[in-house]
Structures are given as structure tokens and as C-alpha cells.
Design a protein around this motif. Structure first.
Motif, mmCIF file in Angstrom:
data_model
loop_
_atom_site.group_PDB
_atom_site.id
_atom_site.type_symbol
_atom_site.label_atom_id
_atom_site.label_comp_id
_atom_site.label_asym_id
_atom_site.label_seq_id
_atom_site.Cartn_x
_atom_site.Cartn_y
_atom_site.Cartn_z
ATOM 1 N N UNK A 219 0.824 -1.201 0.000
ATOM 2 C CA UNK A 219 0.000 0.000 0.000
ATOM 3 C C UNK A 219 0.861 1.255 0.000
ATOM 4 N N UNK A 220 1.884 1.268 0.837
ATOM 5 C CA UNK A 220 2.738 2.452 0.925
ATOM 6 C C UNK A 220 3.417 2.725 -0.420
ATOM 7 N N UNK A 221 3.928 1.669 -1.054
ATOM 8 C CA UNK A 221 4.642 1.861 -2.317
ATOM 9 C C UNK A 221 3.672 2.249 -3.441
ATOM 10 N N UNK A 222 2.470 1.656 -3.452
ATOM 11 C CA UNK A 222 1.489 2.050 -4.471
ATOM 12 C C UNK A 222 1.142 3.530 -4.336
ATOM 13 N N UNK A 223 1.029 3.984 -3.105
ATOM 14 C CA UNK A 223 0.731 5.400 -2.882
ATOM 15 C C UNK A 223 1.878 6.277 -3.405
ATOM 16 N N UNK A 224 3.109 5.871 -3.125
ATOM 17 C CA UNK A 224 4.256 6.661 -3.588
ATOM 18 C C UNK A 224 4.280 6.722 -5.117
ATOM 19 N N UNK A 225 3.961 5.591 -5.747
ATOM 20 C CA UNK A 225 3.927 5.574 -7.214
ATOM 21 C C UNK A 225 2.823 6.497 -7.734
ATOM 22 N N UNK A 226 1.697 6.470 -7.045
ATOM 23 C CA UNK A 226 0.580 7.349 -7.412
ATOM 24 C C UNK A 226 1.033 8.814 -7.331
ATOM 25 N N UNK A 227 1.692 9.167 -6.232
ATOM 26 C CA UNK A 227 2.111 10.560 -6.043
ATOM 27 C C UNK A 227 3.189 10.971 -7.039
ATOM 28 N N UNK A 228 4.064 10.036 -7.378
ATOM 29 C CA UNK A 228 5.087 10.365 -8.369
ATOM 30 C C UNK A 228 4.403 10.770 -9.674
ATOM 31 N N UNK A 229 3.389 10.008 -10.058
ATOM 32 C CA UNK A 229 2.662 10.324 -11.281
ATOM 33 C C UNK A 229 1.947 11.668 -11.155
ATOM 34 N N UNK A 230 1.372 11.956 -9.979
ATOM 35 C CA UNK A 230 0.697 13.246 -9.773
ATOM 36 C C UNK A 230 1.690 14.397 -9.976
ATOM 37 N N UNK A 231 2.856 14.299 -9.368
ATOM 38 C CA UNK A 231 3.850 15.372 -9.508
ATOM 39 C C UNK A 231 4.285 15.544 -10.962
ATOM 40 N N UNK A 232 4.390 14.424 -11.662
ATOM 41 C CA UNK A 232 4.790 14.518 -13.076
ATOM 42 C C UNK A 232 3.674 15.118 -13.919
ATOM 43 N N UNK A 233 2.453 14.668 -13.703
ATOM 44 C CA UNK A 233 1.331 15.184 -14.490
ATOM 45 C C UNK A 233 1.092 16.663 -14.216
ATOM 46 N N UNK A 234 1.357 17.104 -12.990
ATOM 47 C CA UNK A 234 1.154 18.520 -12.659
ATOM 48 C C UNK A 234 2.322 19.381 -13.134
ATOM 49 N N UNK A 235 3.339 18.744 -13.716
ATOM 50 C CA UNK A 235 4.507 19.487 -14.190
ATOM 51 C C UNK A 235 5.221 20.206 -13.057
ATOM 52 N N UNK A 236 5.287 19.535 -11.916
ATOM 53 C CA UNK A 236 5.924 20.119 -10.743
ATOM 54 C C UNK A 236 7.325 19.559 -10.583
ATOM 55 N N UNK A 237 7.449 18.281 -10.879
ATOM 56 C CA UNK A 237 8.754 17.657 -10.695
ATOM 57 C C UNK A 237 8.902 16.448 -11.601
ATOM 58 N N UNK A 238 10.134 16.184 -11.978
ATOM 59 C CA UNK A 238 10.402 14.926 -12.679
ATOM 60 C C UNK A 238 10.180 13.766 -11.719
#
Ligand code: ADP
Ligand code: MG
Length: 487
Positions: A165-184
Motif C-alpha cells: 500500500x505504501x509503495x502504491x501510494x508513492x507511485x501514485x504521487x510520483x505520477x501526480x507530480x509529473x502530471x502537474x509538471x511540478x517535478x520529474x
């Protein structure tokens, strides 16, 4: 008795997409020579004053909105005081405790092994990164380029129950940051770092009552998702074993670190209390108002995120979960696909081309889609050429490569190579007659009951047209002509 693990994450993500740092005008770039992107402020020189980077605040607010947090009416910052060589000011400008952070009390829905999950967000706050240190044999080096890089820290409630669960959440957030053009959000570049909090409790007790929670251990600065997974699994095992042996008092509130070499967590120090940091409001940054209009504008600029796009692909586009996952993994790929669909491409065909030929070409050539010659417009041309049976799907693949080799559009390639399929019945009837005349004796003994007999004649048409005759039209006309002949 079984135990229930409670896990909370403090996820740090460096903002990589602002031009400058969060409080100074030094460039926010990664790959430069050590100690070249620095201003006097980043070195903590006396008399220097911080200036808040509006773009970084905007990105922080964007994330806060996506996390369903409440946004503050006024922004403040505060000083977290401690001494460390990577922080020459002797304090970090942050906003975790009193003054309201950029986001508070939200929740995030994410997916774990095909199941929808939710985690509560305690807060998200904007702060500055410290310098980076390297330890070589008997010397240590400091690179101040990283000092002052904007950093977002997201603190979840301890709602995760497993490493998955923790890792799935981190993967989800990584995608959010990328889609928002905030961070690689690239953990290899150190842009994602995590503090992992783990405790266990009796599984029979009510987990919603914090009184039932066990003693938590914090594992600091885990810098890969694999590390997060291993550290959590190790810690659950360690704590469970102590509890099984009646030694639960040996689980103490402390900070540990994940040690890759021994694949275990190791004690660093006992927990430092918030009190020790002597937080106070940063006096050199006046509080400023976040206007409703600005928030509205920011809200409206938020694009559709991977999570929503995936749902759309499955539910509206009828694509498989597997295909949808590949399509949304990288925003630029998903954008390309969306554009092709918008242009009117057949959805299934577009998905097949993107996930098949295009992604393998990009991966093989280690190329980004923005540098890819075939635009969504050209992909539409190619798909249309196949759909209209102007070329066969096998020819489509040849056209694809020719476009890339010769930097031509699909239409141009088909024209230059004379690849048009012959579908015109009159033209094909002429060839049918030619073939029958040239093979008179075989034609006269044609056996319509033998399905193989037709193949020879169709083969002759293909030979004459160098494969360009449309096979189904050719075989239909040939069959008619032969049957008429032997009737
Ligand atoms: P501290 O004051 O020690 O920093 P916080 O309450 O600020 O603790 O929480 C820090 C992180 O620890 C959060 O991510 C939170 O979800 C997590 N956490 C708090 N209590 C527990 C617990 N009993 N087990 C696991 N994680 C916890
Ligand atoms: Mg805390």
C-alpha cells in the motif's frame, strides 16, 4: 495473536520545474558543477533576505488542491532551528507546525493491486532543501547547489497497512507530480525521499482509536521505493518478533535508518521532539494573502491526472486495464494518445500503435516522444490509410519505418513507393482475365469444391500486381470468373 501494521509516510519531493530556488534567485538546476548554482542567501551570509518564489507557492497550492486539502487564507513560514554542515543558516525555512501549511487535512484515492484505497493526508508544506554531502575516505564534501531547492513535504496519517500500500501510494504521487509538471520526481536523482513510520498493534483492537496504536519507529531518508518496501517489511517483522517474545518494551520511539548492505534498519538516535527545534515564525517573510481568485485560477489550471485518464480509458474507451496502464504511465505518451483520439483516430488502433510500434521504437532508441518524428496527425494518416484499405496492415508497418527513415509523411511514403493497394474492381477484372488466358488449361479444369484451387489463381494476380491487389477483392472476382467458366 495477529498484528495490524500502521504505517505513515513523510514524502519529500523536490520541485524541479521552477526556474529558481524557493527563496533565492539561484537557478534550480540539477546537473551543474558543484557549488555553481548559489547565491549569498543559500550560503547563509548575514544580511541576505529571502524572497518567496511565487511559482513554487503556486505548485504547492496545486498539489494541496489535488490532495483535497484545505488551503490557508494567509501563508506564513517558520524557522526550524538546528545545526548541521549542510545548512549554513542554522535553520531551515519551513511551515510544518503552527502557521498553517499550504495544505491541511486531505485525502487521496489510489490503487493497490487492483483495489481502490484511500489515505488521509495530515498536511503538505513547502520548505527548502538542504545542501548535499558526500563522504569520501577521510574527507567530506558539500555541494550547496541543492541548498534552497524547493521541497514539498507530504505527511500522511498512518493509514497504510502494508508495504504494498505504501509503495502504491508513492507511485501514485510520483505520477501526480509529473502530471502537474511540478517535478520529474525521479528517485534516482534524489528528488524523492521518504521517512517511513511503522508500528504494530493487536489486530483485534479498533485501529481508529489512536490509544490502541503501538509505539512507532521512524526510518529516515529512504531514497528508493524498493528501500521503502524492504524497510517496512523488515520493521514489521522485527517488531512482531519482539512482541511475540514478550519484549515489546524494546520497541522504543526512535529514529532508525535503512541499511542497504545489511538489509536491516539500524538505530540512529532517539526521537527529537518538535520542542527541540524552537520553531518561530520566519520574521523576514511577511505573511501574505492567498486570494480566492488566485486559488480559482490555479484550480482551473489543473490537468486531468493519470488516475482519471486511466478510468476514462477503461470505462469510456473500452481499453484493457493493461493497455490503459501503459498509456498513462508517462504523461507525454498519454498526451500523444489523447491528441490522436481528438483528431478522430480509431481509439483501439491508436492505442495499439502507441503501445506497440511507437513505444518499442522509443524505448529501443532511448528517445522521448517529443523528439519523435511521427506526429499524432501523421499517425492518423497512417491509420486512415489502413482503415480505407489503401494499404494493408502489414504495409502499414513498412510505411511507419519509411516515414522515420526518410522523414516523410505516411501519404508521401505510400505515394513515392507506389504502395497504393488496387481495390478498383474494373482494374482487377482486367488482371483476372489476363491470368485466365495465360492459364487456360488449368482454368478449364478448375474444381470449385477444392478450396486450394483458387489460391493458385489469386497468387498469379498478386504476382502481376506485385502484391498490390486487394486480396479479398481479387479472390472474390477470380472465384466468380472461374465458376462462370466451368459452369
Ligand atoms: P512526530 O510528532 O513524532 O513527528 P507525527 O504525529 O507528526 O509524529 O507523525 C509523523 C508521521 O508518523 C506521520 O506520517 C504519521 O502518520 C506517522 N505516525 C504517527 N503515529 C504513528 C503510529 N503509531 N504508527 C505509525 N505511524 C505513525
Ligand atoms: Mg512530525
Amino acid at each position: 495473536m495477529g498484528y495490524l501494521a500502521k504505517i505513515g509516510l513523510e514524502m519529500h519531493c523536490e520541485i524541479s520545474e521552477t526556474n529558481s530556488k524557493v527563496f533565492s534567485s539561484a537557478a534550480n538546476t540539477y546537473s551543474s558543477i558543484p557549488n555553481s548554482n548559489i547565491r549569498p542567501l543559500d550560503m547563509g551570509f548575514p544580511g541576505t533576505l529571502p524572497v518567496v518564489n511565487k511559482e513554487a507557492v503556486k505548485m504547492a497550492l496545486k498539489t494541496s488542491i489535488v490532495l483535497n486539502c484545505s488551503q490557508p487564507e494567509y501563508m506564513y513560514f517558520e524557522r526550524k532551528n538546528y545545526y548541521y554542515p549542510d545548512m549554513p543558516k542554522n535553520y531551515q525555512i519551513t511551515q510544518e507546525t503552527k502557521p498553517i501549511p499550504v495544505g491541511i487535512y486531505g485525502h487521496v484515492e489510489y490503487e493497490c493491486n487492483g483495489e481502490e484505497k484511500s489515505v488521509r493526508v495530515n498536511n503538505i508544506h513547502l520548505e527548502e532543501d538542504a545542501a548535499s554531502q558526500d563522504h569520501l575516505f577521510d574527507v567530506s564534501t558539500i555541494d550547496y547547489n541543492r541548498a534552497g531547492v524547493p521541497l514539498l513535504e507530504l505527511v500522511t496519517e498512518p493509514d497504510f497497512h502494508s508495504a504494498d500500500e505504501a509503495v502504491s501510494f508513492l507511485e501514485h504521487m510520483r505520477s501526480v507530480y509529473q502530471y502537474l509538471d511540478i517535478s520529474e520526481a525521479d528517485s534516482k536523482k534524489g528528488q524523492l525521499r521518504c521517512d517511513v513510520n511503522v508500528s504494530i498493534m493487536d489486530e483485534n483492537l479498533d485501529e481508529n482509536n489512536p490509544k490502541n496504536w503501538g509505539t512507532k519507529v521512524e526510518i529516515k531518508n529512504v531514497n528508493s521505493f524498493g528501500g521503502v518496501r524492504d524497510a517496512i517489511n523488515y520493521e514489521i517483522k522485527r517488531q512482531s518478533k519482539l512482541k511475540d517474545n514478550g519484549e515489546y518494551d524494546k520497541v522504543v520511539q526512535e529514529t532508525r535508518r535503512w541499511d542497504e548492505e545489511s538489509q536491516s534498519t539500524i538505530t540512529m538516535r532517539s526521537k527529537v521532539d518538535a520542542l527541540d527545534y524552537k520553531y518561530f515564525v520566519e520574521p523576514n517573510i511577511p505573511k501574505f494573502k492567498i486570494s480566492k481568485e488566485w486559488l480559482k485560477e490555479i484550480k482551473e489550471s489543473i490537468p486531468e491526472l493519470a488516475y482519471d485518464r486511466k478510468k476514462k480509458y477503461i470505462n469510456e474507451y473500452n481499453l484493457s486495464e493493461y493497455d490503459s496502464n501503459i498509456l498513462v504511465k508517462e504523461k507525454s505518451i498519454s498526451d500523444y494518445f489523447e491528441k490522436a483520439v481528438e483528431l478522430g483516430c480509431d481509439i483501439k488502433q491508436a492505442a495499439n500503435w502507441v503501445n506497440g510500434m511507437i513505444l518499442s521504437y522509443l524505448n529501443y532508441n532511448e528517445m522521448k516522444i517529443k523528439d519523435f518524428f511521427i506526429t499524432p496527425e501523421m499517425l492518423k494518416e497512417l491509420i486512415d490509410l489502413i482503415e480505407s484499405k489503401t494499404i494493408s496492415s502489414k504495409q502499414g508497418k513498412d510505411v511507419f519505418y519509411k516515414c522515420l527513415e526518410e522523414k516523410k509523411s505516411p501519404k508521401q511514403v505510400v505515394k513515392d513507393e507506389g504502395m497504393m493497394q488496387i481495390t478498383d474492381e474494373n482494374e482487377i477484372i482486367n488482371i483476372v482475365n489476363e491470368v485466365i488466358n495465360e492459364n487456360e488449361s488449368q482454368a478449364k479444369t478448375y474444381d470449385s469444391q477444392n478450396p486450394k484451387a483458387l489460391d493458385y489463381f489469386v497468387g498469379q494476380i498478386m504476382k502481376k500486381t506485385r502484391g498490390k491487389a486487394n486480396p479479398s477483392v481479387a479472390s472474390k472476382l477470380m472465384k466468380e470468373a472461374l465458376e462462370k467458366l466451368v459452369k
